[in-house]
Design an enzyme around this catalytic site. Structure first.
Site, PDB file in Angstrom:
ATOM      1  N   GLU A 157       0.815  -1.223   0.000  1.00 18.43           N
ATOM      2  CA  GLU A 157       0.000   0.000   0.000  1.00 18.43           C
ATOM      3  C   GLU A 157       0.846   1.269   0.000  1.00 18.43           C
ATOM      4  O   GLU A 157       0.436   2.301  -0.533  1.00 18.43           O
ATOM      5  CB  GLU A 157      -0.899   0.014   1.246  1.00 18.43           C
TER       6      GLU A 157
ATOM      7  N   THR B 265      -5.190  11.059  -4.309  1.00 17.59           N
ATOM      8  CA  THR B 265      -5.054  10.869  -2.858  1.00 17.59           C
ATOM      9  C   THR B 265      -4.142  11.950  -2.281  1.00 17.59           C
ATOM     10  O   THR B 265      -4.404  12.490  -1.205  1.00 17.59           O
ATOM     11  CB  THR B 265      -4.452   9.473  -2.559  1.00 17.59           C
TER      12      THR B 265
HETATM   13  P1  ADP Z   1      -7.502   3.326  -4.186  1.00 15.62           P
HETATM   14  O1  ADP Z   1      -8.148   3.772  -2.896  1.00 15.62           O
HETATM   15  O2  ADP Z   1      -8.510   3.199  -5.271  1.00 15.62           O
HETATM   16  O3  ADP Z   1      -6.651   2.116  -4.013  1.00 15.62           O
HETATM   17  P2  ADP Z   1      -5.034   4.776  -4.203  1.00 15.62           P
HETATM   18  O4  ADP Z   1      -4.772   6.205  -4.616  1.00 15.62           O
HETATM   19  O5  ADP Z   1      -4.763   4.352  -2.806  1.00 15.62           O
HETATM   20  O6  ADP Z   1      -6.545   4.482  -4.625  1.00 15.62           O
HETATM   21  O7  ADP Z   1      -4.199   3.797  -5.148  1.00 15.62           O
HETATM   22  C1  ADP Z   1      -4.122   3.975  -6.518  1.00 15.62           C
HETATM   23  C2  ADP Z   1      -2.667   4.184  -6.957  1.00 15.62           C
HETATM   24  O8  ADP Z   1      -1.942   2.963  -6.770  1.00 15.62           O
HETATM   25  C3  ADP Z   1      -2.587   4.510  -8.428  1.00 15.62           C
HETATM   26  O9  ADP Z   1      -1.611   5.518  -8.585  1.00 15.62           O
HETATM   27  C4  ADP Z   1      -2.109   3.209  -9.078  1.00 15.62           C
HETATM   28  O10 ADP Z   1      -1.330   3.422 -10.235  1.00 15.62           O
HETATM   29  C5  ADP Z   1      -1.261   2.589  -7.971  1.00 15.62           C
HETATM   30  N1  ADP Z   1      -1.196   1.111  -8.078  1.00 15.62           N
HETATM   31  C6  ADP Z   1      -0.092   0.349  -8.175  1.00 15.62           C
HETATM   32  N2  ADP Z   1      -0.406  -0.963  -8.276  1.00 15.62           N
HETATM   33  C7  ADP Z   1      -1.745  -1.047  -8.249  1.00 15.62           C
HETATM   34  C8  ADP Z   1      -2.657  -2.141  -8.312  1.00 15.62           C
HETATM   35  N3  ADP Z   1      -2.262  -3.397  -8.459  1.00 15.62           N
HETATM   36  N4  ADP Z   1      -3.978  -1.845  -8.228  1.00 15.62           N
HETATM   37  C9  ADP Z   1      -4.407  -0.563  -8.097  1.00 15.62           C
HETATM   38  N5  ADP Z   1      -3.591   0.509  -8.042  1.00 15.62           N
HETATM   39  C10 ADP Z   1      -2.274   0.273  -8.113  1.00 15.62           C
END
Ligand code: ADP
Length: 309
Positions: free
Chosen positions: A128, A181
């Protein structure tokens, strides 16, 4: 077992009075992942469908979470990960958490379950941190443990599973606008006035008590956010009207899911959830933004094995 196919559900974090600590797992919305053993050591991401996300294991949350697990469990073979994305990244319903939690859950199964779900949270949290810049457990915990969870502390990690009142149902609205975010974090003030803090911890304590007592009225009174919502709601179109429409249609509470743009309402039962969803549609439809609405039970199981071989 050589290969496993899993369902990795979406989740709602921040849950009004529980900013950064409360989360719950959703039922029907989620990704699928296939994880298989490979003769080459380490982790590779061999397929991503549904969205444009990094194949580089150091940049994909699934890769980082999987590599973190393997540093605690050295073996002479590796794993290949396929991700079938249904949860849009950046939607605020735990897209990255589903991948991070899914990767460590699947690998743990293929290794014969050497780690407990609580230990898996620690690995998934590292994944994360790639998505948001900081390790946080409020989405990966409900996905790995199921139901509703409270992260008391991340260092040392201390996560508590809370009971789910039987009829508790969620309505999720995902307005398809981009809300980074990082931007949602930047607008937060660094200090909290004492008076607001007192209201917030009063509400959080009452919310936990309401879950144990299945007291929907107390749950409704305590599902309030005095600290973050006033600032972040400004980034979400028609937030106040959506909230009023939901509460008027019988929602127990309404708030921002994760750091938005998704919002959530909780209701007692599916009939109320449908009414809330109708109320939400009347507000969001005329403004011309693409959107999705999900109705969901609280998923007490969390991640699920679809098949294995
Ligand atoms: P969410 O709450 O939808 O997870 P975040 O902003 O916490 O949103 O996460 C999205 C970010 O994480 C994006 O920049 C995305 O490119 C990155 N990311 C990396 N790997 C993954 C993955 N396997 N699935 C989703 N997002 C990913």
């Amino acid at each position: 077992m050589e290969e496993i196919k899993i369902f990795a559900p979406a989740s709602v974090a921040n849950v009004s009075c529980g900013f950064d600590v409360l989360g719950f797992c959703l039922g029907p919305v989620g990704d699928e992942m296939v994880i298989r053993k490979s003769s080459t050591q380490g982790v590779t991401i061999s397929k991503i469908e549904g969205q444009d996300l990094p194949y580089d294991v150091k940049k994909n949350v699934a890769g980082v979470a999987a590599e973190t697990l393997l540093t605690s469990y050295p073996i002479d073979y590796g794993f290949e990960i396929e991700i079938y994305k249904k949860i849009k990244a950046g939607s605020g319903i735990g897209s990255s958490a589903a991948s991070a939690a899914g990767a460590v859950f699947g690998i743990n199964e293929l290794l014969g379950k050497p780690f407990s779900p609580h230990q898996l949270i620690a690995f998934a949290m590292e994944g994360e941190s790639v998505a948001s810049g900081a390790a946080h457990a409020d989405n990966v915990s409900p996905v790995l443990l199921g139901g509703i969870t409270l992260v008391r502390s991340i260092n040392p990690l201390d996560v508590i599973s809370l009971p789910t009142p039987k009829e508790l149902t969620a309505v999720i609205l995902h307005p398809k606008i981009e809300l980074k975010t990082m931007h949602a974090r930047e607008i937060l003030k660094k200090n909290v006035p004492m008076e607001k803090a007192i209201q917030q911890w009063g509400n959080l304590g009452a919310f936990v008590s309401a879950l144990y007592k299945e007291d929907y009225e107390l749950l409704s009174r305590s599902l309030k956010d005095e600290i973050v919502e006033p600032m972040r709601s400004l980034l979400i179109p028609e937030f106040e009207s959506l909230k009023n429409a939901s509460l008027n249609a019988g929602a127990l509470g309404f708030g921002i899911s994760g750091s938005g743009p998704s919002v959530y309402a909780l209701t007692k039962g599916m009939d109320k959830a449908k009414k809330v969803s109708e109320g939400i549609k009347k507000i969001i439809s005329p403004i011309g933004i693409d959107f999705e609405i999900h109705l969901s039970n609280i998923n007490n199981q969390g991640l699920k094995i679809i098949s294995s071989q």
